[in-house]
Design an enzyme around this catalytic site. Sequence first.
Site, PDB file in Angstrom:
ATOM      1  N   GLU A  48       0.808  -1.200   0.000  1.00 15.63           N
ATOM      2  CA  GLU A  48       0.000   0.000   0.000  1.00 15.63           C
ATOM      3  C   GLU A  48       0.856   1.271   0.000  1.00 15.63           C
ATOM      4  O   GLU A  48       0.537   2.235  -0.671  1.00 15.63           O
ATOM      5  CB  GLU A  48      -0.920  -0.009   1.220  1.00 15.63           C
ATOM      6  CG  GLU A  48      -2.075   0.949   1.039  1.00 15.63           C
ATOM      7  CD  GLU A  48      -3.098   0.811   2.148  1.00 15.63           C
ATOM      8  OE1 GLU A  48      -2.943  -0.086   3.002  1.00 15.63           O
ATOM      9  OE2 GLU A  48      -4.046   1.605   2.155  1.00 15.63           O
ATOM     10  N   ASP A  49       1.947   1.263   0.748  1.00 13.64           N
ATOM     11  CA  ASP A  49       2.673   2.518   0.983  1.00 13.64           C
ATOM     12  C   ASP A  49       4.014   2.647   0.260  1.00 13.64           C
ATOM     13  O   ASP A  49       4.646   3.698   0.338  1.00 13.64           O
ATOM     14  CB  ASP A  49       2.954   2.689   2.487  1.00 13.64           C
ATOM     15  CG  ASP A  49       1.673   2.731   3.310  1.00 13.64           C
ATOM     16  OD1 ASP A  49       0.615   3.002   2.700  1.00 13.64           O
ATOM     17  OD2 ASP A  49       1.731   2.488   4.530  1.00 13.64           O
TER      18      ASP A  49
END
Length: 740
Positions: A93-94
């Site tokens: 996600e990051d």
Amino acid sequence: MEKEHLNIDLEKERKEILNAFRGLLRTHKRRTKEDTRMIRKAFDVSVEAHKEMRRKSGEPYIYHPIAVARICAEEMGLGTTAIVCALLHDTVEDTHITLDDVEDLFGPKVRLIIDGLTKIPEVFDESASVQAENFRKMVLTISDDIRVVLIKLADRLHNMRTLESMRHDKQIKIASETKFLYAPLAHRLGLYSIKSELEDLAFRYTEPEIYADIKKKLKSTEDVRNRFIRKFTQPIKDALLHEGYVFKIKVRTKSISSIWKKMKTKGIPFEEVYDIFAIRIILDTPVELEKPDAWRVYSIVTDFYQPSPDRLRDWISTPRANGYESLHTTVMSPTGKWVEVQIRSVRMDEIAEKGLAAHYRYKESKTSESKFDRWISEIRDLMENPDSNAMDFINDFKLNLFSDEIYIFTPKGDLRVLPTGATILDFAYDIHTDIGDKCIGAKVNNRLVPLSYQLISGDQVEIITSSKQKPNEEWTRFVVTARAKQKIKSSLNEERKNIAQDGREILERKFKQHNIRFISENITMLEKFYKISTATELYYRIAKGKIDLAKLRELENKNGILQSDKPEVKKPKKTKDVFSQIDGKKDTILIGDDFKDIEYTMASCCDPLPGDKVFGFVTISEGIKIHRYSCPNAEHLMSKMAYRCIKATWKNSDLRENVAKITVHGIDRLGIVNRLTEIISNQHNVNMKSISFETNDGIFEGNMTVLVYDTEHLEQLMRKFEQVEGVQRVVRKSHEEKSF
Ligand code: MN
């Protein structure tokens, strides 16, 4: 900011990160070389991917995945795959890492779990339907791999532990969501300590003043509490050591949010919460001895302290749906304080603390895993149903999560917690006694509903009252909360007393007409005559016209005093023809004699005692079974299989303890349970094996299993029970089952 950043000693930081990682490895003891290699690889990937990132607190981001992985290993007992996934959980996600990268490096299983984790957002969106959709996604992954949900819970727990550095409004949002979605989810999965911690952390941010206040009170009472606990547990410890048990005694202090919940629902101050702590006795014992040992320890504990039988919970015989097993009792300490004692094995304790994962580890042993599987499959069914939209789903699911609680809103939006099954009336009494007493109905989500309407989580309720309303008998059937029941009963009692007063006056006039003196002997006579247990009840029924006073003439009146009947002659029991068939036989087994070749056992359907009239039944494979003549199966056996029945008598020298079951019926009265147990403990030589009590609409039923020597011994005990005020009937019980 910039300056500070430059001052960080990167070399020192790198060492500290490595230390944190080694700490994680140490919590995962049963790992192979390959496991260590995989975990190390995940760590390296994660460190590299997050290397430029820092958390709000300023520390390197990598501390977060390490901490989440550590919770998975240490607090949930999860293994290598979960640890690897926890280390990687925020990378896709990051950072620049993709799901394909994950699959290349760690295989398809890890990809699937990371994918599931990535779909669940950190904070749900404002609008309810989006929230429902996301939550649905999250639970959908349960059917793929339960570890998604477990890692998500670990992630949430660490975020809650470090919530301090967040912005205030975010704190509130995350905390409420934790309370509303994650804590119940942890509860449902049987992760008790995680659930309590989540609740307490959420409480700390949503109700900071109350939280601080209770925390302070807990701290200031700690010394006194510890002294009390030492004194309380000492005799138990000594006795357990003496009996040769290997055990641990832990003290479990109630969580701050549970203390607050109790204060709120019971309307009591901190000082009156009696179960601030519980004593937990954890036995190191093999699976097959868990149950007998737990009950043996129960018996030791209750040798020292008087138990309250209506607070006895046996979750060993019937574990809870989420797998929880334990034996709970509440006993009276010498200082007059109730203390909860929980008895369980090491295995049960681990399941209670670590939940599901521990379950899987003990897979071979008997657990209620099937119940959990059923729950999962129910959820799966719900999700696969094409008719249910996302909002319906979350409503259904919430219902499932909060299986013992519902959340109801007032018109102003305040939240009230009630037990499942609660009605409009429960809610009304929860707000105020007067509102309950005057309640005629309610608007639920703007729709008019009757008093008996059962509330569902999320309902918004506006109570409608009328000054003319008053409680009636039927109301007690509409409510489930103890508070509402008690308030209705006391209103009714007040009303009843007024009506009874009228009835008393009617009876006084009637007595005058017949020249009967209005004295207590005569009233007692009437109670017997009409088979009523109290004078108030008699007066009440007279006032209500439910008693035919014309019948008074049937009673003999001598000088104003009513005469009692001659003592009833008991009808001799009809002897069945079948019995004589057996009596005519020649062979007799002498029970208690050591016959070399004859094997006999007591039938479990009627538990015969020395002194009982008994016969033997020759079974196909289990030798001779001894049954009572009054056994529910006796008639069938003797009429259909008389050729297999033989005479049996007792050899009376044999004093062994025998099992007998007794049922006591009566009126639910304060203290009745205590009186009964007092009798058992004071009665010489009677041992209690198990006891359970149930009350229903003021009627009370107690079931006990006791060890006695013979029928005379048992009858003595039963006579004592009959003398207790409120007891109406005492019966010796036989099972209905046909096992012979
Ligand atoms: Mn995270």
